[in-house]
Design an enzyme around this catalytic site. Structure first.
Site, short mmCIF file in Angstrom:
data_model
loop_
_atom_site.label_atom_id
_atom_site.label_comp_id
_atom_site.label_asym_id
_atom_site.label_seq_id
_atom_site.Cartn_x
_atom_site.Cartn_y
_atom_site.Cartn_z
N ARG A 1 17.29 -26.21 -7.77
CA ARG A 1 16.37 -27.35 -7.63
C ARG A 1 14.92 -26.83 -7.62
O ARG A 1 14.19 -26.99 -8.58
CB ARG A 1 16.69 -28.12 -6.34
N ASP A 2 14.54 -26.16 -6.55
CA ASP A 2 13.15 -25.71 -6.41
C ASP A 2 12.76 -24.73 -7.52
O ASP A 2 11.65 -24.77 -8.06
CB ASP A 2 12.98 -25.03 -5.04
N HIS B 1 12.18 -23.81 5.31
CA HIS B 1 12.03 -23.64 3.86
C HIS B 1 10.69 -22.93 3.63
O HIS B 1 9.64 -23.55 3.61
CB HIS B 1 12.05 -25.04 3.22
N HIS C 1 8.09 -20.65 1.52
CA HIS C 1 7.64 -20.02 0.27
C HIS C 1 6.92 -18.72 0.65
O HIS C 1 6.38 -18.60 1.74
CB HIS C 1 6.73 -20.97 -0.51
N CYS D 1 5.24 -21.27 -9.70
CA CYS D 1 5.16 -21.26 -11.16
C CYS D 1 5.21 -19.83 -11.65
O CYS D 1 4.29 -19.06 -11.41
CB CYS D 1 3.88 -21.93 -11.64
N ASN E 1 9.93 -19.53 -3.55
CA ASN E 1 10.60 -19.42 -2.26
C ASN E 1 10.86 -17.94 -1.96
O ASN E 1 10.93 -17.11 -2.86
CB ASN E 1 11.95 -20.12 -2.33
ZN ZN Z 1 9.93 -25.47 -2.00
#
Ligand code: ZN
Length: 318
Positions: free
Chosen positions: A19-20, A212, A214, A245, A254
């Protein structure tokens, strides 16, 4: 008095690359490649997977094949707790229809981020979530809530903990008992994570928190240690550090699953994952997607390769 770190015995890692990670890649990843990556991840011993997001295909064309991905592979994911991100009721219905049994709703901690990301204020986003919560209650679907930019926002700076208390309170009132705190922009630091959790746990002791992080500023593992000290046992991560990106210099995704699993393994915290399988999967994913990959494991490999095979040296101190 002997001082010791307070650490849980077991941690659940939720793999969020499908997903991410995928949504951060512009060029469409063919569905069969997505499926191949999900199958590789499923073979690493992970027990939790964020499989996709049921956003409108125009908003994130990369995930337009969400239904097909889920329908094809969901029955192979035995023993894995599969969840999908859903931005609205339509997304929730699509996800459930495709076979997903746990949904993750989302909103931002700040109006500026919410307006740029979802074109709605936080309050409007909360109102839009109401039909999702009615739907999951009716269908008896497991649901969790997430808060983006929970620690810092690129437009509004650091997020005061009172804001989080307010948002968690709204989730709580909607019977959401698992909340993901997302450091979307990698602005969190360990003391802030520890103190924030202290406040939230005191206000809402019945809520389960998941983190979560990053790794934009290299603090994701330090933040993890701070959250472990607060007894948090649920952590998101992404294989090969996918996310952010990959084509923008300096942008980071992440925390990588292999780095997180490595740190936990070195501290004898059980995750059920096979570290060598994760590193192999990270290499495969890097090659398959043609991205550089971002993890210490890809660069240096695990330290157990050195201490466990060291001919004369000591093994890990337990
Ligand atoms: Zn995220």
């Amino acid at each position: 008095m002997e001082k010791k770190l307070t650490l849980p015995e077991r941690v659940t890692i939720c793999e969020v690359a499908p997903r991410d990670g995928f949504q951060s890649i512009n060029e469409f990843i063919p569905t069969e490649n997505k499926l191949e990556i999900i199958r590789k991840l499923a073979a690493t011993g992970i027990t939790s997977l964020e499989i996709t997001s049921f956003v409108h295909p125009r908003a994130i064309p990369q995930l337009k094949d969400a239904e097909e991905v889920v329908r094809t592979v969901i029955n192979e994911l035995d023993g894995i707790d599969v969840r999908a991100l859903v931005p609205n009721l339509r997304g929730a219905e699509r996800a459930f229809g495709a076979g997903v049994r746990k949904l993750k709703t989302m909103l931002s901690a700040t109006d500026s981020h919410s307006l740029s990301n979802a074109n709605a204020t936080v309050k409007d986003s909360q109102e839009k979530q109401a039909p999702i919560f009615e739907y999951v209650a009716r269908e008896n679907i497991e649901v969790m809530g997430s808060i983006s930019v929970a620690f810092g926002c690129p437009f509004e700076g650091l997020v005061p903990v009172e804001r989080l208390v307010e948002i968690v309170g709204r989730y709580d009132a909607a019977d959401v008992r698992e909340i993901s705190l997302a450091d979307t922009t990698g602005m969190a630091q360990p003391k802030q994570v520890f103190d924030t959790l202290e406040v939230l746990k005191t206000e809402f002791p019945h809520i389960t928190y998941s983190m979560h992080f990053h790794n934009t500023r290299g603090m994701a593992l330090a933040n993890t240690l701070a959250a472990l000290q607060q007894g948090v046992t649920l952590y998101d991560s992404s294989i090969a550090g996918l996310g952010g990106c990959p084509y923008a210099p300096g942008a980071t995704g992440n925390v990588s699953t292999e780095d997180l699993a490595h740190m936990l393994a070195e501290m004898d915290i059980e995750t059920g994952t096979d570290l060598e399988a994760l590193i192999a999967a990270a290499k495969d994913v890097r090659d398959l997607l043609g991205v550089p990959g971002d993890s210490y494991m890809l660069k240096a490999g695990p330290s157990c390769r050195l201490h466990e095979e060291a001919p004369t040296g000591q093994k890990k101190v337990k």
